[in-house]
Structure formats: structure tokens, C-alpha cells
Scaffold this motif. Structure first.
Motif, PDB file in Angstrom:
ATOM      1  N   ILE A   6       5.922 -10.313 -22.819  1.00  0.00           N
ATOM      2  CA  ILE A   6       4.687 -10.831 -22.144  1.00  0.00           C
ATOM      3  C   ILE A   6       4.809 -12.275 -22.010  1.00  0.00           C
ATOM      4  O   ILE A   6       4.865 -12.940 -22.922  1.00  0.00           O
ATOM      5  CB  ILE A   6       3.374 -10.487 -22.506  1.00  0.00           C
ATOM      6  CG1 ILE A   6       3.161  -8.765 -22.993  1.00  0.00           C
ATOM      7  CG2 ILE A   6       2.147 -10.989 -21.882  1.00  0.00           C
ATOM      8  CD1 ILE A   6       1.971  -8.611 -23.730  1.00  0.00           C
ATOM      9  N   ASN A   7       5.063 -12.794 -20.743  1.00  0.00           N
ATOM     10  CA  ASN A   7       5.195 -14.022 -20.564  1.00  0.00           C
ATOM     11  C   ASN A   7       3.699 -14.414 -19.955  1.00  0.00           C
ATOM     12  O   ASN A   7       3.164 -14.083 -19.161  1.00  0.00           O
ATOM     13  CB  ASN A   7       6.186 -14.557 -19.306  1.00  0.00           C
ATOM     14  CG  ASN A   7       7.574 -14.158 -19.718  1.00  0.00           C
ATOM     15  OD1 ASN A   7       7.822 -14.408 -20.722  1.00  0.00           O
ATOM     16  ND2 ASN A   7       8.333 -13.426 -18.864  1.00  0.00           N
ATOM     17  N   VAL A   8       3.182 -15.655 -20.554  1.00  0.00           N
ATOM     18  CA  VAL A   8       1.786 -16.065 -20.212  1.00  0.00           C
ATOM     19  C   VAL A   8       1.918 -17.747 -20.106  1.00  0.00           C
ATOM     20  O   VAL A   8       2.388 -18.280 -20.769  1.00  0.00           O
ATOM     21  CB  VAL A   8       0.821 -15.827 -21.358  1.00  0.00           C
ATOM     22  CG1 VAL A   8      -0.547 -16.215 -20.675  1.00  0.00           C
ATOM     23  CG2 VAL A   8       0.730 -13.985 -21.769  1.00  0.00           C
ATOM     24  N   ARG A   9       1.160 -18.046 -18.917  1.00  0.00           N
ATOM     25  CA  ARG A   9       1.065 -19.735 -18.622  1.00  0.00           C
ATOM     26  C   ARG A   9       0.037 -20.080 -18.921  1.00  0.00           C
ATOM     27  O   ARG A   9      -1.249 -19.498 -18.602  1.00  0.00           O
ATOM     28  CB  ARG A   9       1.551 -19.884 -17.172  1.00  0.00           C
ATOM     29  CG  ARG A   9       2.937 -19.379 -16.829  1.00  0.00           C
ATOM     30  CD  ARG A   9       3.127 -19.755 -15.535  1.00  0.00           C
ATOM     31  NE  ARG A   9       3.991 -21.091 -14.905  1.00  0.00           N
ATOM     32  CZ  ARG A   9       4.872 -21.420 -15.392  1.00  0.00           C
ATOM     33  NH1 ARG A   9       5.634 -20.933 -16.289  1.00  0.00           N
ATOM     34  NH2 ARG A   9       5.450 -22.652 -15.141  1.00  0.00           N
ATOM     35  N   VAL A  10      -0.070 -20.992 -20.203  1.00  0.00           N
ATOM     36  CA  VAL A  10      -1.485 -21.642 -20.378  1.00  0.00           C
ATOM     37  C   VAL A  10      -1.259 -23.134 -20.335  1.00  0.00           C
ATOM     38  O   VAL A  10       0.239 -23.490 -20.568  1.00  0.00           O
ATOM     39  CB  VAL A  10      -1.777 -21.117 -21.883  1.00  0.00           C
ATOM     40  CG1 VAL A  10      -2.121 -19.736 -21.962  1.00  0.00           C
ATOM     41  CG2 VAL A  10      -0.691 -21.422 -22.932  1.00  0.00           C
ATOM     42  N   ASP A  11      -2.273 -23.883 -20.576  1.00  0.00           N
ATOM     43  CA  ASP A  11      -2.349 -25.395 -20.769  1.00  0.00           C
ATOM     44  C   ASP A  11      -1.585 -25.462 -22.089  1.00  0.00           C
ATOM     45  O   ASP A  11      -1.631 -24.944 -22.878  1.00  0.00           O
ATOM     46  CB  ASP A  11      -3.405 -25.976 -20.775  1.00  0.00           C
ATOM     47  CG  ASP A  11      -3.799 -27.295 -20.990  1.00  0.00           C
ATOM     48  OD1 ASP A  11      -3.710 -27.678 -22.063  1.00  0.00           O
ATOM     49  OD2 ASP A  11      -3.700 -28.045 -19.965  1.00  0.00           O
ATOM     50  N   ALA A  32      -1.007 -12.821 -33.179  1.00  0.00           N
ATOM     51  CA  ALA A  32      -2.472 -12.819 -32.645  1.00  0.00           C
ATOM     52  C   ALA A  32      -2.854 -12.248 -31.317  1.00  0.00           C
ATOM     53  O   ALA A  32      -3.679 -11.752 -31.158  1.00  0.00           O
ATOM     54  CB  ALA A  32      -2.700 -14.446 -32.540  1.00  0.00           C
ATOM     55  N   ILE A  33      -1.748 -12.440 -30.506  1.00  0.00           N
ATOM     56  CA  ILE A  33      -1.749 -11.503 -29.247  1.00  0.00           C
ATOM     57  C   ILE A  33      -1.823 -10.220 -29.372  1.00  0.00           C
ATOM     58  O   ILE A  33      -2.459  -9.466 -28.733  1.00  0.00           O
ATOM     59  CB  ILE A  33      -0.994 -12.196 -28.124  1.00  0.00           C
ATOM     60  CG1 ILE A  33      -0.949 -13.641 -27.740  1.00  0.00           C
ATOM     61  CG2 ILE A  33      -0.701 -11.204 -26.937  1.00  0.00           C
ATOM     62  CD1 ILE A  33      -0.032 -14.289 -26.979  1.00  0.00           C
ATOM     63  N   THR A  34      -0.994  -9.542 -30.324  1.00  0.00           N
ATOM     64  CA  THR A  34      -0.811  -8.409 -30.614  1.00  0.00           C
ATOM     65  C   THR A  34      -2.276  -7.858 -31.218  1.00  0.00           C
ATOM     66  O   THR A  34      -2.649  -6.724 -30.664  1.00  0.00           O
ATOM     67  CB  THR A  34       0.215  -7.814 -31.418  1.00  0.00           C
ATOM     68  OG1 THR A  34       1.577  -8.380 -30.796  1.00  0.00           O
ATOM     69  CG2 THR A  34       0.365  -6.475 -31.887  1.00  0.00           C
ATOM     70  N   MET A  35      -2.808  -8.476 -31.926  1.00  0.00           N
ATOM     71  CA  MET A  35      -4.036  -8.259 -32.378  1.00  0.00           C
ATOM     72  C   MET A  35      -5.183  -8.353 -31.443  1.00  0.00           C
ATOM     73  O   MET A  35      -5.988  -7.397 -31.436  1.00  0.00           O
ATOM     74  CB  MET A  35      -4.526  -9.273 -33.538  1.00  0.00           C
ATOM     75  CG  MET A  35      -3.728  -9.198 -35.034  1.00  0.00           C
ATOM     76  SD  MET A  35      -3.968 -10.637 -35.957  1.00  0.00           S
ATOM     77  CE  MET A  35      -5.848  -9.887 -36.430  1.00  0.00           C
TER      78      MET A  35
END
Length: 93
Positions: A6-11, A32-35
Motif C-alpha cells: 500500500i503506498n500512502v503519501r503523508v507529510d 501499525a497500519i495492519t492493526m
């Protein structure tokens, strides 16, 4: 079990702060993202309240005043031009 990316763009500052937090909790970003995703599935939605921030007292007072002005326009002074407003503001200053 097969995995996928999963590609996520964040600050970048947000990412660093989250990585520090998760590290302190003994987790990495992926865990953490899986949780979060598992929790969302178990909750059948976002697992925390999502709402707009409430206005502070000053903003709430201004919104209330606006509503009063809208309902009772004759109770408030009216101006024909912006220059009239500016003159009064500068006079009162």
C-alpha cells in the motif's frame, strides 16, 4: 498468506512522529497500519470518532452574532459604502 503493498503519501514530519510513536510501542509502520486495518474491519468502520473540529468560544460568539444580525437586520447599523465603514473604524481607533 500473500501480502501486497500500500503506498500512502503523508507529510514527512507526520511520518517521523508516527514512526517514533510506533517504535516506542514496539511496532513498525507496517504493523501499525495492519492493526488499524484489522481494527476497522472488526469495528465495521473507522475505529474512532471522525468529526469536524468544534469552533472555539470566540468563533462561536461571532457565528451567533452573525445569526442575530441575519434575523434582526434593523437592529444593526448599515453602511452604503466600504469607505463609510473604514471612516468609522479609523475614527474609533
Amino acid at each position: 498468506m500473500a501480502t501486497t503493498n500500500i503506498n500512502v503519501r503523508v507529510d514527512s514530519a507526520l511520518k517521523q512522529e508516527a514512526e517514533t510513536l510506533f517504535h516506542d510501542l514496539g511496532l513498525n509502520m507496517s504493523s501499525a497500519i495492519t492493526m488499524f486495518l484489522r481494527s476497522a474491519l472488526n469495528y465495521d468502520g473507522i475505529p474512532f470518532e471522525v468529526k469536524r473540529p468544534a469552533p472555539n468560544a470566540e468563533t462561536r460568539a461571532a457565528l451567533d452574532e452573525y445569526e442575530d444580525m441575519r434575523k434582526n437586520p434593523d437592529a444593526y447599523k448599515r453602511y452604503q459604502t466600504f469607505d463609510e465603514v473604514l471612516d468609522e473604524v479609523l475614527t474609533d481607533a
